[in-house]
Design a protein around this motif. Structure first.
Motif, PDB file in Angstrom:
ATOM      1  N   UNK A  31      31.618 -12.701  67.817  1.00  0.00           N
ATOM      2  CA  UNK A  31      31.515 -11.246  67.672  1.00  0.00           C
ATOM      3  C   UNK A  31      31.011 -10.721  69.012  1.00  0.00           C
ATOM      4  N   UNK A  32      30.434  -9.529  69.031  1.00  0.00           N
ATOM      5  CA  UNK A  32      30.029  -8.962  70.323  1.00  0.00           C
ATOM      6  C   UNK A  32      28.615  -9.367  70.738  1.00  0.00           C
ATOM      7  N   UNK A  33      27.892 -10.072  69.884  1.00  0.00           N
ATOM      8  CA  UNK A  33      26.516 -10.418  70.262  1.00  0.00           C
ATOM      9  C   UNK A  33      25.870 -11.453  69.365  1.00  0.00           C
TER      10      UNK A  33
ATOM     11  N   UNK B 156      30.806 -26.448  66.500  1.00  0.00           N
ATOM     12  CA  UNK B 156      30.920 -24.989  66.533  1.00  0.00           C
ATOM     13  C   UNK B 156      30.812 -24.471  67.964  1.00  0.00           C
ATOM     14  N   UNK B 157      31.757 -23.620  68.316  1.00  0.00           N
ATOM     15  CA  UNK B 157      31.683 -22.870  69.575  1.00  0.00           C
ATOM     16  C   UNK B 157      31.264 -21.451  69.189  1.00  0.00           C
ATOM     17  N   UNK B 158      30.180 -20.998  69.782  1.00  0.00           N
ATOM     18  CA  UNK B 158      29.692 -19.635  69.542  1.00  0.00           C
ATOM     19  C   UNK B 158      30.061 -18.801  70.756  1.00  0.00           C
ATOM     20  N   UNK B 159      30.930 -17.808  70.549  1.00  0.00           N
ATOM     21  CA  UNK B 159      31.385 -16.938  71.634  1.00  0.00           C
ATOM     22  C   UNK B 159      30.827 -15.533  71.422  1.00  0.00           C
ATOM     23  N   UNK B 160      29.955 -15.118  72.318  1.00  0.00           N
ATOM     24  CA  UNK B 160      29.366 -13.775  72.259  1.00  0.00           C
ATOM     25  C   UNK B 160      30.061 -12.881  73.280  1.00  0.00           C
ATOM     26  N   UNK B 161      30.824 -11.928  72.786  1.00  0.00           N
ATOM     27  CA  UNK B 161      31.615 -11.053  73.656  1.00  0.00           C
ATOM     28  C   UNK B 161      30.760  -9.861  74.114  1.00  0.00           C
ATOM     29  N   UNK B 162      29.733 -10.169  74.912  1.00  0.00           N
ATOM     30  CA  UNK B 162      28.775  -9.156  75.348  1.00  0.00           C
ATOM     31  C   UNK B 162      29.398  -8.048  76.188  1.00  0.00           C
ATOM     32  N   UNK B 163      30.449  -8.395  76.871  1.00  0.00           N
ATOM     33  CA  UNK B 163      31.144  -7.420  77.715  1.00  0.00           C
ATOM     34  C   UNK B 163      31.631  -6.224  76.884  1.00  0.00           C
ATOM     35  N   UNK B 164      31.922  -6.474  75.611  1.00  0.00           N
ATOM     36  CA  UNK B 164      32.456  -5.419  74.743  1.00  0.00           C
ATOM     37  C   UNK B 164      31.479  -4.976  73.655  1.00  0.00           C
ATOM     38  N   UNK B 165      30.189  -5.333  73.794  1.00  0.00           N
ATOM     39  CA  UNK B 165      29.192  -4.861  72.821  1.00  0.00           C
ATOM     40  C   UNK B 165      28.978  -3.352  72.996  1.00  0.00           C
TER      41      UNK B 165
ATOM     42  N   UNK C 128      27.945 -25.162  70.979  1.00  0.00           N
ATOM     43  CA  UNK C 128      28.051 -24.762  72.386  1.00  0.00           C
ATOM     44  C   UNK C 128      28.186 -23.253  72.431  1.00  0.00           C
ATOM     45  N   UNK C 129      27.572 -22.627  73.428  1.00  0.00           N
ATOM     46  CA  UNK C 129      27.531 -21.161  73.493  1.00  0.00           C
ATOM     47  C   UNK C 129      28.243 -20.650  74.749  1.00  0.00           C
ATOM     48  N   UNK C 130      29.140 -19.697  74.543  1.00  0.00           N
ATOM     49  CA  UNK C 130      29.863 -19.066  75.651  1.00  0.00           C
ATOM     50  C   UNK C 130      29.713 -17.554  75.544  1.00  0.00           C
ATOM     51  N   UNK C 131      29.743 -16.883  76.682  1.00  0.00           N
ATOM     52  CA  UNK C 131      29.513 -15.438  76.683  1.00  0.00           C
ATOM     53  C   UNK C 131      30.345 -14.760  77.768  1.00  0.00           C
ATOM     54  N   UNK C 132      30.792 -13.538  77.488  1.00  0.00           N
ATOM     55  CA  UNK C 132      31.340 -12.693  78.550  1.00  0.00           C
ATOM     56  C   UNK C 132      30.201 -11.773  78.994  1.00  0.00           C
TER      57      UNK C 132
ATOM     58  N   UNK D 180      23.740 -21.388  78.085  1.00  0.00           N
ATOM     59  CA  UNK D 180      24.798 -20.408  77.871  1.00  0.00           C
ATOM     60  C   UNK D 180      25.831 -20.533  78.986  1.00  0.00           C
ATOM     61  N   UNK D 181      27.098 -20.634  78.582  1.00  0.00           N
ATOM     62  CA  UNK D 181      28.182 -20.799  79.557  1.00  0.00           C
ATOM     63  C   UNK D 181      28.994 -19.514  79.664  1.00  0.00           C
ATOM     64  N   UNK D 182      29.560 -19.291  80.836  1.00  0.00           N
ATOM     65  CA  UNK D 182      30.391 -18.105  81.046  1.00  0.00           C
ATOM     66  C   UNK D 182      31.811 -18.367  80.540  1.00  0.00           C
ATOM     67  N   UNK D 183      32.416 -17.335  79.961  1.00  0.00           N
ATOM     68  CA  UNK D 183      33.800 -17.447  79.519  1.00  0.00           C
ATOM     69  C   UNK D 183      34.567 -16.226  79.992  1.00  0.00           C
ATOM     70  N   UNK D 184      35.633 -16.471  80.712  1.00  0.00           N
ATOM     71  CA  UNK D 184      36.469 -15.342  81.146  1.00  0.00           C
ATOM     72  C   UNK D 184      37.936 -15.796  81.125  1.00  0.00           C
TER      73      UNK D 184
END
Length: 254
Positions: free
Chosen positions: A8-10, A28-37, A226-230, A249-253
């Motif tokens: 989700x976004x956060x 589980x891969x947790x993807x936090x789309x912070x760029x679009x929060x 594992x955690x990824x974030x924009x 926390x890893x970067x994802x783009x």
């Protein structure tokens, strides 16, 4: 080994991840789309583009067995469900069973509350005319979680909870409220303390059970995350640290 991406976004995804890990074992891969929060303040057109791009990115980078769109807002505003993709919607059948006053509150983000998708979803749940369903904008409460104030400043949180809910709940004799943003379960203890007679329902266990039924015969030996974030990695790492999660926390783009 089953690989699940929850996004989700956060921070909201964490309530779903916790429920999944409680009853099953998976990667589980947790993807936090912070760029679009926040998703909760986006239009349907904006959200559609964001979610489509996110799902494409997730498929390309992780090759998951399942994807959980861990946000009620796009789940209600867009049709995202497939055999591989799970969404999160208000647990209205559960609320229907538990309400004695037949007055039910749906606490969700501004975009979800105003969406045609929520109106349609309520209709699909076939409530009799005896029921009254009240939509409550909880975007301010979502911000309390994402900012970490639900840990650092509970006095302020109680003040905002009262501002958002007091009038709506007292005027309508509501006895059941669905926590229809995955951020909101983080506030459940504060909500229960202020409104002990109201049943606040978290949909996380329902989603976790649906996933368990899909993966019960192909579980991993242990849970992994594992955690990824924009967006800003350091900022998000700080948010996680505040709630006791020390994982990298890893970067994802794209």
């Amino acid at each position: 080994m089953t690989k699940i991406v929850v996004f989700d976004s956060g921070l909201g995804s964490l309530s779903i991840i916790k429920a999944i890990q409680k009853i099953s074992k998976s990667e589980i891969i947790y993807f936090a789309d912070q760029e679009n929060y926040p998703y909760g303040k986006k239009s349907q057109a904006q959200l559609s583009k964001i979610i489509q791009n996110s799902i494409m990115l997730i498929e390309e980078k992780f090759f998951p067995d399942f994807i959980v769109v861990a946000s009620n807002t796009p789940s209600l505003m867009l049709n995202v469900t497939t055999k591989k993709i799970f969404d999160v919607k208000p647990p209205l059948q559960d609320a229907k069973k538990k309400s004695k006053t037949k007055q039910i509150g749906i606490l969700a983000t501004k975009s979800a509350i105003n969406s045609k998708g929520l109106t349609q979803y309520i209709k699909e749940n076939n409530f009799s005319k005896k029921f009254n369903i009240l939509k409550i904008n909880g975007s301010e409460l979502v911000d309390l979680v994402e900012s970490g104030k639900f840990i650092s400043n509970k006095k302020y949180c109680n003040k905002i909870i009262k501002k958002v809910l007091e009038h709506r709940l007292s005027q309508n004799n509501i006895d059941v409220v669905t926590l229809s943003s995955t951020h909101l379960p983080f506030l459940k203890s504060l909500l229960k303390k202020q409104y002990p007679k109201i049943n606040f329902i978290d949909p996380a266990d329902i989603i976790a059970t649906k996933i368990y039924l899909k993966i019960k015969n192909k579980q991993s030996k242990k849970n992994s995350l594992k955690i990824f974030v924009t967006g800003d990695i350091k900022k998000f790492q700080t948010k996680l640290n505040k709630i006791g999660i020390k994982k990298k926390v890893n970067s994802l783009s794209s």
